[in-house]
Every structure is written in C-alpha cells, then in structure tokens.
Design a protein around this motif. Sequence first.
Motif, short mmCIF file in Angstrom:
data_model
loop_
_atom_site.label_atom_id
_atom_site.label_comp_id
_atom_site.label_asym_id
_atom_site.label_seq_id
_atom_site.Cartn_x
_atom_site.Cartn_y
_atom_site.Cartn_z
N SER A 188 32.28 4.19 -6.95
CA SER A 188 32.91 3.44 -5.86
C SER A 188 32.01 2.29 -5.47
N ASP A 189 32.55 1.06 -5.53
CA ASP A 189 31.78 -0.14 -5.19
C ASP A 189 30.45 -0.19 -5.95
N GLY A 190 30.48 0.21 -7.21
CA GLY A 190 29.30 0.10 -8.06
C GLY A 190 28.31 1.23 -7.94
N THR A 191 28.57 2.19 -7.06
CA THR A 191 27.66 3.33 -6.87
C THR A 191 28.28 4.59 -7.44
N VAL A 192 27.47 5.36 -8.16
CA VAL A 192 27.91 6.64 -8.72
C VAL A 192 27.67 7.74 -7.68
N TYR A 193 28.69 8.55 -7.45
CA TYR A 193 28.59 9.70 -6.54
C TYR A 193 28.82 10.97 -7.34
N THR A 194 28.00 11.98 -7.10
CA THR A 194 28.18 13.28 -7.74
C THR A 194 27.72 14.36 -6.77
N HIS A 195 28.38 15.50 -6.80
CA HIS A 195 28.09 16.58 -5.86
C HIS A 195 26.63 17.01 -5.99
N PRO A 196 25.94 17.25 -4.88
CA PRO A 196 24.55 17.70 -4.97
C PRO A 196 24.43 19.03 -5.71
N ALA A 197 23.30 19.22 -6.36
CA ALA A 197 23.07 20.43 -7.15
C ALA A 197 22.68 21.59 -6.24
N ASN A 198 23.70 22.27 -5.69
CA ASN A 198 23.47 23.44 -4.85
C ASN A 198 24.24 24.63 -5.45
N ASN A 199 24.49 25.64 -4.67
CA ASN A 199 25.13 26.85 -5.20
C ASN A 199 26.60 26.66 -5.52
N LEU A 200 27.20 25.53 -5.15
CA LEU A 200 28.62 25.33 -5.37
C LEU A 200 28.95 24.72 -6.73
N ILE A 201 27.92 24.25 -7.44
CA ILE A 201 28.16 23.69 -8.77
C ILE A 201 27.06 24.15 -9.72
N LEU A 202 27.35 24.01 -11.01
CA LEU A 202 26.32 24.17 -12.02
C LEU A 202 25.63 22.83 -12.19
N ASN A 203 24.31 22.83 -12.14
CA ASN A 203 23.56 21.59 -12.33
C ASN A 203 23.55 21.27 -13.82
N GLY A 204 24.61 20.61 -14.27
CA GLY A 204 24.80 20.35 -15.68
C GLY A 204 23.67 19.55 -16.31
N ILE A 205 23.34 19.87 -17.54
CA ILE A 205 22.30 19.13 -18.24
C ILE A 205 22.77 17.70 -18.53
N SER A 206 24.02 17.54 -18.95
CA SER A 206 24.55 16.19 -19.18
C SER A 206 24.64 15.42 -17.87
N ARG A 207 24.89 16.11 -16.78
CA ARG A 207 24.86 15.48 -15.45
C ARG A 207 23.47 14.91 -15.20
N ARG A 208 22.44 15.65 -15.55
CA ARG A 208 21.07 15.18 -15.35
C ARG A 208 20.75 13.98 -16.24
N VAL A 209 21.21 14.04 -17.50
CA VAL A 209 21.01 12.90 -18.40
C VAL A 209 21.72 11.68 -17.84
N MET A 210 22.92 11.89 -17.28
CA MET A 210 23.67 10.79 -16.68
C MET A 210 22.92 10.16 -15.51
N LEU A 211 22.31 11.00 -14.66
CA LEU A 211 21.56 10.46 -13.52
C LEU A 211 20.33 9.68 -13.98
N LYS A 212 19.69 10.14 -15.05
CA LYS A 212 18.57 9.38 -15.62
C LYS A 212 19.06 8.05 -16.18
N ALA A 213 20.27 8.06 -16.73
CA ALA A 213 20.86 6.82 -17.23
C ALA A 213 21.12 5.85 -16.09
N CYS A 214 21.57 6.36 -14.95
CA CYS A 214 21.73 5.50 -13.77
C CYS A 214 20.42 4.83 -13.40
N GLU A 215 19.34 5.61 -13.43
CA GLU A 215 18.03 5.06 -13.10
C GLU A 215 17.62 3.98 -14.09
#
Length: 285
Positions: A188-215
């Motif tokens: 949204s407006d150039g910013t990536v949003y993803t649910h925080p890694a808590n007990n409600l989701i699995l902290n996906g490995i590809s999700r982590r690679v994606m966040l490193k890609a954002c960086e």
Amino acid sequence: MSFIVFNGELSKRDTITVDIEDRGYQFGDGIYEVVRVYNGCLFTWKEHVERLYASAEKIRMTIPYTMEEMKVMMDKLIEKNQLIEGTIYLQLTRGIAPRNHAFPGSDVQAVLVAYTRLGERPVKLMEEGVDALIIEDKRWLHCDIKSLNLLGNVLAHQEALDAGCYEAILHRDGVITEGSHTNVSIVSDGTVYTHPANNLILNGISRRVMLKACESQSIPFKEEAFTVDQLMRADEVFITSTTLEITPVRRINGQPAGVEGQYPVIRQLQESFTAAIETECGSLR
C-alpha cells in the motif's frame, strides 16, 4: 526406486511401514519442515532446521540428532535420489507408545522420516498470479509451531478450491493472519505490510527472505497486522511459501486485487528472491 531417511538411516521407501501406535498417526503429535532444493542444494537450510528445533522445544519434544547430523542425512538423501530441483519433506513424531494422551517415557525416541519430491519453480503462477478466497481463521492459537495438526488448514484450503480459488486467506475478527499454506502480504502506497511473527502465524522462511529483499531493495516494510478492508484496497497482494516463493494474488473473492497484471513491487521482490537463491545455490536455468 526412491530412498527415504528413516530414523537416521537411508532406506528403500517400499520397505518402511508406519506403526499404528506412532503418536503422529494417532494424535498428530509431531512437527515437520519442507525445504526447497535448487541445483541439488538445500535453500535456507539453516533457517528451516532452526525452526524445526524451535518447534520441537515448544512442544517439549527431544530431537535425537544434532543439526549437523540432520544436514548430513538430508544431503545424502538428495544425492541418493539424484534430486536436482524439488523439495525435502522431513517429519518428527514423539515416537511409538501405547495410546495415551500423556507423553511417553524418556525411553521412547522420536521417529524421523524424510523424503524427496521433484518440483520445478512455479514460474507461471509467479508470473500470472493466483486467485484467493477470504475465510475465517478457525485454527488453534499456536500457529507459530509447524506441527502436524493441519486439519484447519486443510479445510480452509479445500473451501477455497471448491470456490475455484488457489488459496484461502484467513482472518480473525477481520484481521488478516495468513493463508492456509502461505504467508500473506500487501503493498500500500509503496510499503509492504505483513502480519507480525507471533503465535497467530507461522514465521515463514520465504517470508523472511522477502523481508530481507525489502531491505536490500530499500522498499519500506512494516510487520503490522492489516484488515480485510485494507487487503481489498491494497495496490498489490502476494503470498509467500517454500514452494511458491513470491506469487501475486490477482483476485480475491472474485474482485481484482489492485490492478491485475501490474505488480511493480512484487517484481522487484521476485528478482531479489531469485538473486538470494543463486547466491546460495548457484545459477538457475
């Protein structure tokens, strides 16, 4: 003839049977991982095996092998099955014991099984995108544990398939959590949003690679929950997983997700994801 790893040893697949008193079979009392293989190389193995051991700790299971021993086993399995591109599925159950809700004694050892599967990169899906259906998240509250208890995920995924969709996007009281077998993110407006890694989701490995890609691409991101309304108004929507990498969502509940076919941020992230694979596993054909 394919080979599997069974309790630390390479065995022919058709020689292994599951004991009827295995706690994984009777209680879903176990954990698992799926690891992508590119060029015969385990991609993000360290992250996967660390998550496996973290899941084991959360359910008070002892893994009878070191991380180094597990890596040796998986490498031998890849070599024996001559796997170039695909996945490894590995599973640990709490062991074999007479059926009882209580944990068995310390003399009962966890059962390890691992096998390979051929699988090419889902290039067409990553290019064209997939359709999704929003469904209420009715699962338990320990989704951070990669456990064998996947009935809620299975039912949600089947509901999506029955509606002609590829994936179910889950919500709790209007807040998006994740997919039935993926993590969900929006732009949204150039910013990536993803649910925080808590007990409600699995902290996906590809999700982590994606966040490193954002960086690495200087794309702003926030690990912040978003609502169904924000999902439907997002500029881009995508899912991430070990087998799907980064895949756009083109329609949700039959409505366009952003502008179909226009995924500028997703394309940047896909390129960075591919670069991460090639850095770790060599050039992709």
